[in-house]
Design a protein around this motif. Structure first.
Motif, PDB file in Angstrom:
ATOM      1  N   PRO A 265       0.782  -1.247   0.000  1.00 27.96           N
ATOM      2  CA  PRO A 265       0.000   0.000   0.000  1.00 27.96           C
ATOM      3  C   PRO A 265       0.807   1.287   0.000  1.00 27.96           C
ATOM      4  CG  PRO A 265       0.067  -0.923   2.209  1.00 27.96           C
ATOM      5  CD  PRO A 265       0.742  -1.922   1.308  1.00 27.96           C
TER       6      PRO A 265
ATOM      7  N   GLU B 149       1.144   3.039   9.863  1.00 29.47           N
ATOM      8  CA  GLU B 149      -0.229   3.301   9.422  1.00 29.47           C
ATOM      9  C   GLU B 149      -0.361   4.686   8.827  1.00 29.47           C
ATOM     10  OE1 GLU B 149      -4.387   4.739   9.679  1.00 29.47           O
ATOM     11  OE2 GLU B 149      -2.588   5.548  10.631  1.00 29.47           O
TER      12      GLU B 149
ATOM     13  N   GLY C  11       0.194   1.975   5.626  1.00 29.50           N
ATOM     14  CA  GLY C  11      -0.376   0.742   6.153  1.00 29.50           C
ATOM     15  C   GLY C  11       0.596  -0.416   6.200  1.00 29.50           C
TER      16      GLY C  11
ATOM     17  N   THR D 257      -0.063  -3.231   9.146  1.00 30.06           N
ATOM     18  CA  THR D 257      -1.202  -4.146   8.972  1.00 30.06           C
ATOM     19  C   THR D 257      -1.020  -5.008   7.735  1.00 30.06           C
ATOM     20  OG1 THR D 257      -2.751  -2.756  10.204  1.00 30.06           O
ATOM     21  CG2 THR D 257      -3.689  -4.227   8.559  1.00 30.06           C
ATOM     22  N   TYR D 258      -0.422  -4.449   6.697  1.00 31.35           N
ATOM     23  CA  TYR D 258      -0.115  -5.259   5.515  1.00 31.35           C
ATOM     24  C   TYR D 258       0.824  -6.402   5.901  1.00 31.35           C
ATOM     25  CZ  TYR D 258       1.133  -6.378   0.674  1.00 31.35           C
ATOM     26  OH  TYR D 258       1.346  -7.024  -0.529  1.00 31.35           O
TER      27      TYR D 258
ATOM     28  N   ASP E  22       0.234 -10.421   5.907  1.00 31.35           N
ATOM     29  CA  ASP E  22       1.192 -11.241   5.175  1.00 31.35           C
ATOM     30  C   ASP E  22       1.745 -12.358   6.052  1.00 31.35           C
ATOM     31  OD1 ASP E  22       3.061 -11.432   2.672  1.00 31.35           O
ATOM     32  OD2 ASP E  22       4.436 -11.438   4.380  1.00 31.35           O
TER      33      ASP E  22
ATOM     34  N   GLY F 280     -12.705   1.796   2.144  1.00 27.28           N
ATOM     35  CA  GLY F 280     -13.070   0.498   2.708  1.00 27.28           C
ATOM     36  C   GLY F 280     -14.394   0.588   3.438  1.00 27.28           C
TER      37      GLY F 280
ATOM     38  N   ASP G 298      -6.365   1.664   8.178  1.00 23.24           N
ATOM     39  CA  ASP G 298      -6.125   0.245   7.932  1.00 23.24           C
ATOM     40  C   ASP G 298      -7.414  -0.564   7.839  1.00 23.24           C
ATOM     41  OD1 ASP G 298      -3.429   0.636   7.829  1.00 23.24           O
ATOM     42  OD2 ASP G 298      -2.985  -0.169   9.825  1.00 23.24           O
TER      43      ASP G 298
ATOM     44  N   ARG H 213      -9.440  -0.568   5.508  1.00 25.10           N
ATOM     45  CA  ARG H 213      -9.621  -1.085   4.142  1.00 25.10           C
ATOM     46  C   ARG H 213      -8.778  -2.326   3.915  1.00 25.10           C
ATOM     47  NH1 ARG H 213      -4.579   1.497   4.643  1.00 25.10           N
ATOM     48  NH2 ARG H 213      -3.495   1.605   2.649  1.00 25.10           N
ATOM     49  N   LEU H 214      -7.622  -2.445   4.583  1.00 32.33           N
ATOM     50  CA  LEU H 214      -6.789  -3.644   4.423  1.00 32.33           C
ATOM     51  C   LEU H 214      -7.424  -4.839   5.116  1.00 32.33           C
ATOM     52  CD1 LEU H 214      -3.281  -2.047   5.073  1.00 32.33           C
ATOM     53  CD2 LEU H 214      -4.256  -2.692   2.866  1.00 32.33           C
TER      54      LEU H 214
ATOM     55  N   GLY I  56     -10.659  -5.713   3.378  1.00 28.41           N
ATOM     56  CA  GLY I  56     -10.293  -6.325   2.105  1.00 28.41           C
ATOM     57  C   GLY I  56      -9.835  -7.753   2.233  1.00 28.41           C
ATOM     58  N   ALA I  57      -9.348  -8.115   3.429  1.00 30.32           N
ATOM     59  CA  ALA I  57      -8.945  -9.496   3.694  1.00 30.32           C
ATOM     60  C   ALA I  57     -10.118 -10.342   4.184  1.00 30.32           C
ATOM     61  CB  ALA I  57      -7.818  -9.520   4.727  1.00 30.32           C
TER      62      ALA I  57
END
Length: 397
Positions: free
Chosen positions: A58, A153, A157, A160-161, A165, A318, A347, A349-350, A353-354
């Protein structure tokens, strides 16, 4: 409350500006706190070269030699749903020190206010989550309760990414960002961009022999303001509380290299608000089209168009995918809180999104974040801790 303010003051006194050694150091401090509380702790160095090379990364706006991820887990007794609290430890720089009443990292308590950079955004919410987990140890729920402390953040991000991962997941998540104890199930996005406006250098005494890049930036800036107005005329109901929910702003402008010369290039950088439901490609195309139209209307820019670059943090919009979880958070507050969409990226949206149902709920007002004399109301931190405790007890039962 003394324990709460002591812990929050201690964290605020750590100047964990994004990219600084303290951003990494505060993670070690928090890991020690978690171990002392008997949590299972995962503290790891984020593999920066590997993460930043991934197509979905991101973005990152400050250089980092190293950064760390941290998750504390309160194991459940078995059979319940899991819940994550996700809070960022990085803060923005204090800015002009003269604008502060005292040390930006004082952690000073004055009545119901605890002052310092990061007190509101978002160490107050982080402390509410930490102490909620501590309270849950007394009557442990069936499901696991996780507390994730993430770096980076503020500029994209990264943390959190990296958390996702590494494989960390939960059945739902609360981000205790400053919402004034409102429940926020959606965020606008924000993309960072750079414009390069060409000109021709000449001696300032003969300015007509050159082309001022500053002068040529003016119609482009006007076009961007018109684009912003058009994009904010009809917005999602969640965003109607904001006068400009999808803001477009130029944050930095640099031009020329000598006061007596016509500036031959101007570089402007800014952030572009992305609407709920809008893709990054759609948003980028809208800004590029507006810049292109402004260039086409100017004879010089038509031949020497402004270039647009997309760099740094790329926050997509998000929305919480599970309205039932939003309702659960509302119910746990014990009142009828406001509900709205935030005009800034986070974060959320991350995580959403997951596939993780995620909302924001926390102490402090976003208007105080990033500002001089930032503070968080201690009473709101106390209220957030109680809500997060009730939510986890019900959700993870």
């Amino acid at each position: 409350m003394t324990e709460l303010t002591e812990l929050l003051s201690e964290l605020v006194r750590v100047p964990s500006v994004g990219g600084s050694p303290h951003e990494a150091g505060i993670q070690a401090m928090l890991a020690d706190w978690m171990r002392a509380e008997g949590l299972d702790v995962d503290l790891w160095e984020l593999p920066l070269p590997e993460l930043t090379a991934q197509p979905a990364f991101p973005g990152m706006e400050v250089p980092r030699e190293r950064a760390y991820g941290l998750v504390g887990r309160l194991p459940g007794t078995g059979g319940g749903r899991s819940l994550m609290f996700n809070g960022h430890v990085d803060v923005v720089p204090p800015g002009d020190l003269a604008a502060w009443t005292d040390d930006p990292y004082s952690g000073r308590v004055d009545g119901d206010r605890l002052y310092g950079r990061g007190a509101c955004d978002m160490k107050g919410g982080l402390v509410a989550a930490l102490l909620a987990v501590r309270e849950l140890k007394r009557d442990r729920p069936r499901g696991d309760v996780l507390i994730a402390c993430v770096a980076g953040e503020e500029d994209g991000g990264l943390g959190t990414y990296g958390l996702l991962d590494r494989g960390w997941r939960a059945d739902a998540c609360v981000i205790p960002e400053p919402t004034g104890l409102a429940v926020v199930p959606a965020n606008a996005g924000a993309l960072t961009f750079r414009l390069r406006v060409p000109g021709v250098s000449a001696h300032a005494s003969r300015r007509t022999a050159g082309v001022s890049a500053v002068e040529k930036f003016l119609p482009v800036f006007t076009a961007l303001r018109e684009l912003e107005a058009a994009r904010n005329r009809d917005v999602d109901p969640l965003m109607k509380r904001w006068d400009v929910p999808y803001a477009l702003e130029i944050g930095t402008v640099h031009a020329g290299d000598w006061s007596s010369s016509v500036p031959d290039v101007l570089v402007a950088e800014g952030r572009f608000g992305v609407a709920l439901g809008e893709s990054a490609q759609q948003a980028k195309a809208a800004l590029e089209a507006a810049v292109g139209k402004a260039c086409a209307a100017d004879p010089w820019l038509a031949e020497h168009p402004v270039t647009v670059e997309w760099w740094g943090g790329q926050f997509l919009p998000g929305r919480n995918p599970d309205p039932a979880f939003t309702a659960a958070v509302v119910g746990a507050t014990g009142v009828t809180p406001e509900q709205w969409g935030a005009p800034y990226g986070s974060d959320l949206r991350l995580l959403a999104g997951a596939g993780i149902p995620t909302v924001q709920y926390g102490p402090g007002s976003i208007e105080l974040a990033h500002a001089p004399d930032e503070y968080v109301p201690v009473s709101e931190v106390v209220a957030a801790r109680a809500t997060l405790t009730r939510l986890a007890a019900a959700h993870c039962a």
